[in-house]
Design an enzyme around this catalytic site. Structure first.
Site, short mmCIF file in Angstrom:
data_model
loop_
_atom_site.label_atom_id
_atom_site.label_comp_id
_atom_site.label_asym_id
_atom_site.label_seq_id
_atom_site.Cartn_x
_atom_site.Cartn_y
_atom_site.Cartn_z
N HIS A 83 0.85 -1.19 0.00
CA HIS A 83 0.00 0.00 0.00
C HIS A 83 0.89 1.23 0.00
O HIS A 83 1.90 1.27 0.69
CB HIS A 83 -0.92 0.00 1.23
CG HIS A 83 -1.94 1.09 1.20
ND1 HIS A 83 -3.07 1.01 0.41
CD2 HIS A 83 -2.00 2.29 1.81
CE1 HIS A 83 -3.78 2.12 0.56
NE2 HIS A 83 -3.16 2.91 1.40
N ASP A 162 -14.31 3.61 8.71
CA ASP A 162 -13.34 4.46 8.01
C ASP A 162 -14.03 5.36 6.99
O ASP A 162 -13.65 6.51 6.81
CB ASP A 162 -12.27 3.59 7.31
CG ASP A 162 -11.27 4.47 6.57
OD1 ASP A 162 -10.61 5.29 7.23
OD2 ASP A 162 -11.19 4.36 5.33
N ARG A 169 -13.17 13.68 8.46
CA ARG A 169 -11.81 14.24 8.54
C ARG A 169 -11.56 15.20 7.38
O ARG A 169 -10.93 16.25 7.54
CB ARG A 169 -10.76 13.11 8.52
CG ARG A 169 -10.69 12.35 9.83
CD ARG A 169 -9.92 11.06 9.66
NE ARG A 169 -8.55 11.30 9.25
CZ ARG A 169 -7.80 10.42 8.58
NH1 ARG A 169 -8.28 9.24 8.23
NH2 ARG A 169 -6.57 10.71 8.26
N SER A 184 -6.77 4.33 9.65
CA SER A 184 -7.56 4.32 8.42
C SER A 184 -6.98 3.33 7.42
O SER A 184 -7.69 2.47 6.86
CB SER A 184 -7.57 5.75 7.84
OG SER A 184 -8.00 5.76 6.51
N LYS A 188 -8.43 -1.10 6.76
CA LYS A 188 -8.84 -1.63 5.45
C LYS A 188 -7.93 -2.79 5.05
O LYS A 188 -8.37 -3.79 4.48
CB LYS A 188 -8.79 -0.52 4.40
CG LYS A 188 -9.90 0.50 4.57
CD LYS A 188 -9.77 1.69 3.64
CE LYS A 188 -8.70 2.64 4.07
NZ LYS A 188 -8.76 4.00 3.58
N1 URA Z 1 -5.10 6.93 2.95
C1 URA Z 1 -6.08 6.38 3.71
O1 URA Z 1 -6.64 5.34 3.36
N2 URA Z 1 -6.41 7.00 4.85
C2 URA Z 1 -5.82 8.14 5.28
O2 URA Z 1 -6.17 8.64 6.33
C3 URA Z 1 -4.81 8.70 4.48
C4 URA Z 1 -4.46 8.06 3.31
#
Ligand code: URA
Length: 434
Positions: A83, A162, A169, A184, A188
């Site tokens: 990621h 999220d 946010r 966050s 995932k």
């Molecule tokens: N990518 C995400 O999935 N969440 C964040 O808070 C920042 C970047």
């Protein structure tokens, strides 16, 4: 009964929240149990007061738990993903997923869309005619069983907390918080059902983390919270001051990925993709050291196995394989404008954020989450940092459909490029490996 007002007050006053309080917050975010203003107040208190490692690990676990969590036990092989925290021209996923899969890694990759100046893997994939990223669990499973990888978007049921928290946010200036970013991303990733994660933390003007101090802090936070939640996690911090590779814009980036999978891509893009794929192979226990892992990945690249798997992925995910075999069938902009050097010298800056913003203004990206994008438009760089140029040499191509959008983007593109008289040292691409 845990009350939102108590939890907010505790964090407002700088106290460490209990596991139960954090679970109540995550559950409320997943199920609309608290009002948006209460969730937002707590987000701001976390932003200002911070979260300990324990609190961040608890929040991550709870955000994963109150949603669907995949498991791929029936499929043999290590389940590993990569990621990136996001950048400009950052397209390594499309290259490394088929390469890692060709080496035996199972990659159930769940990616995001671009927002602002940063691009998103899903938008790039959707520039391939017919390509679907909304696969069901069974469809993804078929991809994993057939070719070892699949590339999908976050479903409604994966980490729903999220979704809510990211939306809040975004509008309450609480995005740039290391604990909140950590929870966050990892909530995932844990829901994907993986055993290991290689993080590419981007650092520089084109990234979330603008300076090395913040990038290293985020890398450290992700490693410790991932590990605390049972995920083998490692992180690289890599430079994002100039775009990665030579293209910015969705179909243009897909073409560059295909060229790279056929051995003809830009050096920086190939180097980073191979390095990240090798890290996945090593983390999955499929090589005994980094050298062997890199050799395996290079073999997958040079033999064309990576390219073949990508082609198969396009077929399995509903895309038109002819557009991969003949890239002229991918979306193409109506016009190309060439920008040339006005003086001789050395390229000292290709400002990633400005070039990313310019591509967004041309239509390649979106200023708000609901906006549509144009898959054909974007930029193609003809130079890299450190290259020597003479007056009239080609610096970049602007692929555009709309003259008005070109007029908006052009000043930003001109501002992004700096030519200096003295030679320029090429900065390293990899700032640290964990
Ligand atoms: N990518 C995400 O999935 N969440 C964040 O808070 C920042 C970047």
């Amino acid at each position: 009964m845990i009350l939102a007002t108590d939890v907010i007050r505790h964090k407002r006053d700088g106290l460490e929240l209990s596991t139960e309080e954090i679970r109540a917050f995550a559950q409320a975010a997943a199920s609309q149990g608290w009002e948006d203003y209460q969730l937002s107040a707590l987000l701001m208190a976390i932003f200002l007061r911070g979260f300990s490692k324990r609190e961040t690990a608890n929040l991550t676990a709870a955000m994963t738990e109150f949603g669907e969590r995949y498991s791929w036990e029936e499929i043999d092989g290590p389940k590993i993903d990569k990621h990136s925290t996001g950048g400009v021209g950052d397209k390594t996923s499309l290259i490394l997923a088929p390469l890692a899969a060709a080496c035996g890694v199972i990659v159930p990759m769940m990616s995001g869309r671009g927002l602002g100046h940063t691009g998103g893997t899903l938008d790039k994939l959707e520039s391939i005619p017919g390509f679907r990223v909304d696969l069901s669990r069974d469809e993804l499973k078929r991809c994993l069983q057939t070719i070892g990888f699949g590339m999908i978007g976050q479903t409604q049921m994966i980490a729903p907390a999220d979704r809510t928290l990211y939306r809040l946010r975004d509008v309450t200036s609480t995005v740039e918080s290391i604990p909140l970013i950590t929870a966050s991303i990892l909530s995932k990733k844990l829901a994907e059902g993986i055993d290991g994660l290689v993080m590419d933390v981007k650092c520089g003007c084109g990234a979330f983390m603008k300076n090395p101090t913040d990038a290293f802090a985020l890398a450290e936070s992700i490693i410790s919270v991932g590990t605390a939640n049972g995920l083998k996690t490692e992180a690289l911090v890599t430079r994002m001051a100039a775009p990665l590779g030579k293209t910015i814009g969705n179909a243009l980036e897909v073409k560059e990925c295909l060229a790279t999978l056929r051995g003809g891509g830009p050096k920086d893009l190939e180097e980073l993709s191979v390095l990240l794929a090798a890290r996945m192979v090593l983390l999955g226990g499929l090589a005994s050291d980094e050298r062997e892992a890199a050799q395996k990945v290079r073999k997958a690249l040079e033999s064309g196995q990576g390219w073949e798997r990508f082609l198969k992925c396009v077929e399995l995910q509903g895309g038109d394989p002819k557009s991969i075999e003949n890239v002229d069938r991918l979306p193409r902009a109506q016009h190309i404008k060439i920008l040339r050097a006005e003086k001789s010298g050395y390229i000292s800056e290709l400002h990633a954020e400005k070039l990313g913003r310019a591509a967004m203004l041309l239509g390649a990206g979106r200023q708000k989450a609901s906006a549509a994008i144009n898959p054909a438009v974007g930029l193609v760089l003809h130079v890299h940092i450190g290259n020597e140029v003479q007056p009239h040499d080609e610096i970049l191509e602007i692929h555009y459909d709309d003259e008005n959008l070109l007029t908006n983007a052009l000043p930003l593109i001109q501002e992004a490029i700096t030519i200096r008289e003295e030679p320029v040292e090429i900065p390293p691409l990899i700032l640290s490996k964990s």
